[in-house]
Design an enzyme around this catalytic site. Structure first.
Site, mmCIF file in Angstrom:
data_model
loop_
_atom_site.group_PDB
_atom_site.id
_atom_site.type_symbol
_atom_site.label_atom_id
_atom_site.label_comp_id
_atom_site.label_asym_id
_atom_site.label_seq_id
_atom_site.Cartn_x
_atom_site.Cartn_y
_atom_site.Cartn_z
ATOM 1 N N CYS A 106 23.315 24.893 80.228
ATOM 2 C CA CYS A 106 22.130 25.585 80.748
ATOM 3 C C CYS A 106 21.084 25.612 79.634
ATOM 4 O O CYS A 106 21.320 26.236 78.595
ATOM 5 C CB CYS A 106 22.520 26.993 81.167
ATOM 6 S SG CYS A 106 21.141 27.960 81.774
ATOM 7 N N CYS A 254 14.109 25.465 85.017
ATOM 8 C CA CYS A 254 15.420 24.879 84.778
ATOM 9 C C CYS A 254 15.284 23.946 83.576
ATOM 10 O O CYS A 254 14.580 22.928 83.663
ATOM 11 C CB CYS A 254 15.891 24.113 86.014
ATOM 12 S SG CYS A 254 17.524 23.403 85.816
#
Ligand SMILES: N[C@H](CCC[C@H](N)C(=O)O)C(=O)O
Length: 320
Positions: A106, A254
């Site tokens: 992530c 993101c």
């Protein structure tokens, strides 16, 4: 094909046990350009991490705080080396998503994780152990004295188009480049997690919530995929929107998706620049995608608030 992340859920990693009183664990809410996370010390007693994430990430009934209810995931952190004053610490980062799946990596979360480790160890460099590999994060102090917001550069590994890396279905013998998947022309790349990237003229003209789920679940992606829209906005800048696997919806940013936009833009010959700015709705991210080295992602990490989170009653039996 089933989505392996369904099997690889956080519930399999906790040592489940019955809890008969509502205990709480301390957490801190962070966000990186709007991609928001609850950060919890892995040593805290959370027997069922999946149930914990489902409960507290819910956008309607989850954790209440500064701006948005809920979160895009829970980062369980284990500081394995505080650096002992050397300025370089090490920590294991595990992202449990709102559907209880575990994401291998992530980018925005890594910035938040590094900020959290820095607060505890004083180290400005943090090596993060993730399922996708070790990712070095370098924190530079923010403008405000409160240190509530810092800037973090994360090494993101080398993007890969290889079918085995994304991964793609076993019957595919080559990279998936500008091919139609469930009606969307995408290019598939691994940036720690799988991304299907579609270049369009205007990211805001696409009904992402409608077009993304069939691509996210397409058989060509045996582990699923995040679905990222991108548009060239000139001078090395790109607009981005991402429908995230595991969140099962659009997020405000993101980081792995931003790197995917840069990698695909270069693969398709849309730019020859190595340093780019990618702009999801939550804010600008700076990325670099060099020919012969790891990609990097640079952006803010903002600390929002501390909170004591109840541990949901776990009904799962202790593993035999
Ligand atoms: N928000 C994260 C991506 C999480 C990836 C996760 N959605 C998955 O691949 O399952 C980021 O900033 O890179």
């Amino acid at each position: 094909m089933s989505d392996p992340t369904d099997a690889d859920t956080a519930a399999d990693t906790g040592t489940a046990a019955d809890t008969d009183t509502a205990a709480t664990v301390p957490a801190t809410k962070y966000h990186g350009t709007g991609n928001d996370f609850l950060v919890v010390d892995a040593a805290e007693a959370v027997p069922d991490r999946g149930a914990f994430a489902i409960h507290h990430c819910d956008r309607e009934t989850g954790v209440k705080g500064a701006e948005r209810t809920g979160a895009d995931g829970v980062l369980f952190m284990d500081v394995t080396d505080d650096g002992d004053g050397s300025g370089v610490a090490r920590a294991t980062m595990t992202l449990v998503q709102p559907d209880a799946s575990i994401a291998e990596m992530c980018g925005n979360g890594a910035r938040c994780a590094a900020a959290w480790v820095r607060e505890r160890t004083g180290a400005d460099v943090v090596d993060l152990d993730t399922p996708a590999g070790v990712r070095r994060a370098t924190v530079t102090a923010g403008d405000d004295d409160s240190q509530d917001e810092v800037t973090v550069e994360v090494e993101m590994g080398r993007p890969s188009f290889a079918p085995s890396a994304v991964p793609l279905a076993a019957d595919r013998d080559g990279p998936l480049v500008e091919q139609s998947v469930e009606g969307l022309v995408v290019t598939a790349v691994d940036t720690g997690v799988p991304h299907a990237v579609a270049f369009v003229d205007d990211v805001d003209a696409v009904d992402l919530e409608a077009v993304a789920p069939p691509v996210r679940h397409a058989d060509v992606f045996p582990e699923g995929a995040n679905v990222t829209l991108a548009a060239d906005t000139g001078d090395g800048t790109f607009a981005q929107r991402t429908f995230e696997r595991g969140v099962e919806g659009e997020t405000l940013a993101c980081g792995t998706g931003a790197v995917a936009v840069g990698a695909v833009a270069r693969r398709l010959g849309l730019t020859d620049r190595e340093s780019l700015t990618v702009s999801p709705p939550g804010g600008d991210l700076r990325i670099s995608v060099p020919e012969d080295g790891p990609a990097t992602l640079t952006g803010p990490a903002a600390r929002e608030f501390d909170v004591a989170l109840p541990v949901p009653d776990s009904t799962t039996e202790a593993d035999g």
